[in-house]
Motif scaffolding. Structure first.
Motif, mmCIF file in Angstrom:
data_model
loop_
_atom_site.group_PDB
_atom_site.id
_atom_site.type_symbol
_atom_site.label_atom_id
_atom_site.label_comp_id
_atom_site.label_asym_id
_atom_site.label_seq_id
_atom_site.Cartn_x
_atom_site.Cartn_y
_atom_site.Cartn_z
ATOM 1 N N HIS A 162 58.085 -30.526 83.579
ATOM 2 C CA HIS A 162 58.780 -31.754 83.984
ATOM 3 C C HIS A 162 59.203 -32.638 82.821
ATOM 4 O O HIS A 162 59.753 -33.718 83.053
ATOM 5 N N GLU A 163 58.968 -32.241 81.587
ATOM 6 C CA GLU A 163 59.379 -33.109 80.488
ATOM 7 C C GLU A 163 60.779 -32.771 79.994
ATOM 8 O O GLU A 163 61.333 -31.705 80.273
ATOM 9 N N VAL A 164 61.348 -33.731 79.258
ATOM 10 C CA VAL A 164 62.581 -33.484 78.502
ATOM 11 C C VAL A 164 62.153 -33.342 77.049
ATOM 12 O O VAL A 164 61.708 -34.313 76.425
ATOM 13 N N ARG A 165 62.271 -32.139 76.533
ATOM 14 C CA ARG A 165 61.798 -31.809 75.185
ATOM 15 C C ARG A 165 63.018 -31.591 74.292
ATOM 16 O O ARG A 165 63.813 -30.670 74.534
ATOM 17 N N ALA A 166 63.198 -32.412 73.300
ATOM 18 C CA ALA A 166 64.371 -32.310 72.425
ATOM 19 C C ALA A 166 64.034 -31.543 71.153
ATOM 20 O O ALA A 166 62.916 -31.632 70.632
ATOM 21 N N ILE A 167 65.016 -30.780 70.666
ATOM 22 C CA ILE A 167 64.946 -30.128 69.354
ATOM 23 C C ILE A 167 66.089 -30.707 68.532
ATOM 24 O O ILE A 167 67.253 -30.590 68.912
ATOM 25 N N ILE A 168 65.763 -31.354 67.420
ATOM 26 C CA ILE A 168 66.790 -31.982 66.599
ATOM 27 C C ILE A 168 66.679 -31.503 65.157
ATOM 28 O O ILE A 168 65.708 -30.859 64.768
ATOM 29 N N GLY A 169 67.691 -31.836 64.382
ATOM 30 C CA GLY A 169 67.705 -31.482 62.968
ATOM 31 C C GLY A 169 69.128 -31.477 62.455
ATOM 32 O O GLY A 169 70.088 -31.412 63.234
ATOM 33 N N PRO A 170 69.296 -31.567 61.145
ATOM 34 C CA PRO A 170 70.646 -31.521 60.560
ATOM 35 C C PRO A 170 71.337 -30.196 60.853
ATOM 36 O O PRO A 170 70.704 -29.237 61.319
ATOM 37 N N ASN A 171 72.631 -30.114 60.587
ATOM 38 C CA ASN A 171 73.367 -28.859 60.752
ATOM 39 C C ASN A 171 72.708 -27.744 59.936
ATOM 40 O O ASN A 171 72.300 -27.958 58.791
ATOM 41 N N GLY A 172 72.584 -26.567 60.542
ATOM 42 C CA GLY A 172 71.971 -25.440 59.848
ATOM 43 C C GLY A 172 70.465 -25.452 59.850
ATOM 44 O O GLY A 172 69.835 -24.657 59.147
ATOM 45 N N ALA A 173 69.860 -26.313 60.675
ATOM 46 C CA ALA A 173 68.395 -26.425 60.685
ATOM 47 C C ALA A 173 67.724 -25.280 61.430
ATOM 48 O O ALA A 173 66.524 -25.052 61.265
ATOM 49 N N GLY A 174 68.483 -24.566 62.279
ATOM 50 C CA GLY A 174 67.893 -23.456 63.032
ATOM 51 C C GLY A 174 67.679 -23.759 64.501
ATOM 52 O O GLY A 174 66.994 -23.006 65.204
ATOM 53 N N LYS A 175 68.297 -24.821 64.996
ATOM 54 C CA LYS A 175 68.057 -25.250 66.383
ATOM 55 C C LYS A 175 68.569 -24.221 67.398
ATOM 56 O O LYS A 175 67.833 -23.809 68.294
ATOM 57 N N SER A 176 69.834 -23.815 67.248
ATOM 58 C CA SER A 176 70.392 -22.833 68.189
ATOM 59 C C SER A 176 69.698 -21.481 68.037
ATOM 60 O O SER A 176 69.513 -20.760 69.025
ATOM 61 N N SER A 177 69.307 -21.129 66.825
ATOM 62 C CA SER A 177 68.566 -19.877 66.621
ATOM 63 C C SER A 177 67.250 -19.910 67.390
ATOM 64 O O SER A 177 66.812 -18.893 67.947
ATOM 65 N N MET A 178 66.626 -21.100 67.440
ATOM 66 C CA MET A 178 65.375 -21.235 68.181
ATOM 67 C C MET A 178 65.603 -20.997 69.672
ATOM 68 O O MET A 178 64.855 -20.269 70.319
#
Length: 280
Positions: free
Chosen positions: A51-67
């Motif tokens: 039930h939470e909203v969990r955000a993944i943030i970071g500068p461009n190229g940080a690996g967010k979409s890869s995660m």
């Protein structure tokens, strides 16, 4: 000091809007992803609670979409494991993940531009179809066949999503004719049509104006609140992240540099350095 129980730990995590955060549903453990000699992710661990909203943030190229690609089976990490509702996997494919109740939207829209809003969202029901293709294609001249009955049930569910996302006026419009903000809403609708337990959103507000971001933020919170869907969100707009997220994990050059509530992350010196280039 005694270790906190699962219930005590859940109660210790503040939830926005009065929602009750539950136990861990998704646990990412020591994920390392390499492309040749380049490490995209290095020893990343974090969890997501029901039930939470969990955000993944970071500068461009940080690996967010890869995660996100590791979580939904697009990429296969070389090290680490992912546990979903008590089941641990080292490698999964995208269909397995979808069948387990994880849906995904993408940063770059992959809609069928020549198809209507209704038909695009209907594609999200494919995994729910139980009738054979022959039964779906056959039209019984003496009454409604099993395939037709099933299709009517699926269409009824899709119509509910269309009403929920306030896109009734465009239900028969080819998606390619819609403004970008509405196309993003259709992409969200297609993911919701899968009835996910966990919804992965890859920059759902990229390219939107302020009003469109406000609408999308409202829909995300409503999905989380009314459907009880757990949200994992990648987003660059820090104002949005701080407003709607319960917890935030921060990546930089494929490494985790912060994890906590929005307030904790916002005041983390490593996070400030990653975004501003120096301590603020």
């Amino acid at each position: 000091m005694n270790a906190m129980t699962e219930q005590e730990l859940s109660a210790a995590i503040p939830a926005k809007g009065g929602r009750r955060i539950g136990e861990v549903v998704l646990d990412v453990q020591n994920i390392t992803l390499r492309f040749g000699g380049v490490k995209a992710l290095t020893d990343i661990s974090f969890d997501v609670r029901e039930h939470e909203v969990r955000a993944i943030i970071g500068p461009n190229g940080a690996g967010k979409s890869s995660m996100l690609n590791c979580i939904n089976g697009v990429y296969q990490p070389q090290e680490g494991k992912i546990t979903f509702r008590g089941r641990t996997f080292r490698h999964m494919n995208s269909r397995q993940v979808a069948e387990m109740g994880v849906a995904r939207t993408f940063q770059n829209l992959a809609l069928f531009k020549g198809m209507s809003v209704l038909d695009n969202i209907m594609t999200g029901r494919n995994l729910k179809m139980r009738s054979s293709l022959l039964a779906q294609a056959f039209r019984n001249p003496f009454g409604i066949g099993s395939g037709e009955r099933e299709e009517l049930r699926h269409r009824e569910f899709v119509e509910h999503i269309i009403d929920f996302l306030e896109i009734q006026a465009w239900r028969k419009t080819p998606v390619g004719r819609l403004p970008y903000g509405l196309q993003k809403r259709v992409d969200l609708g297609r993911a919701l049509a899968m009835e996910p337990q966990v919804l992965l959103l890859d920059e759902p507000m990229a390219g939107m104006n302020v009003e469109e971001k406000q609408d999308m933020s409202r829909f995300i919170l409503d999905v989380n609140d009314e459907f009880g869907t757990t949200i994992v969100l990648i987003e660059h707009d820090m104002g949005v992240v701080m407003d709607i997220s319960d917890r935030v994990v921060v990546l930089d050059y494929g490494k985790k540099i912060g994890d906590g509530t929005p307030h904790e992350v916002r005041s983390n010196p490593e996070v400030i350095r990653a975004y501003l280039g120096a301590e603020h």
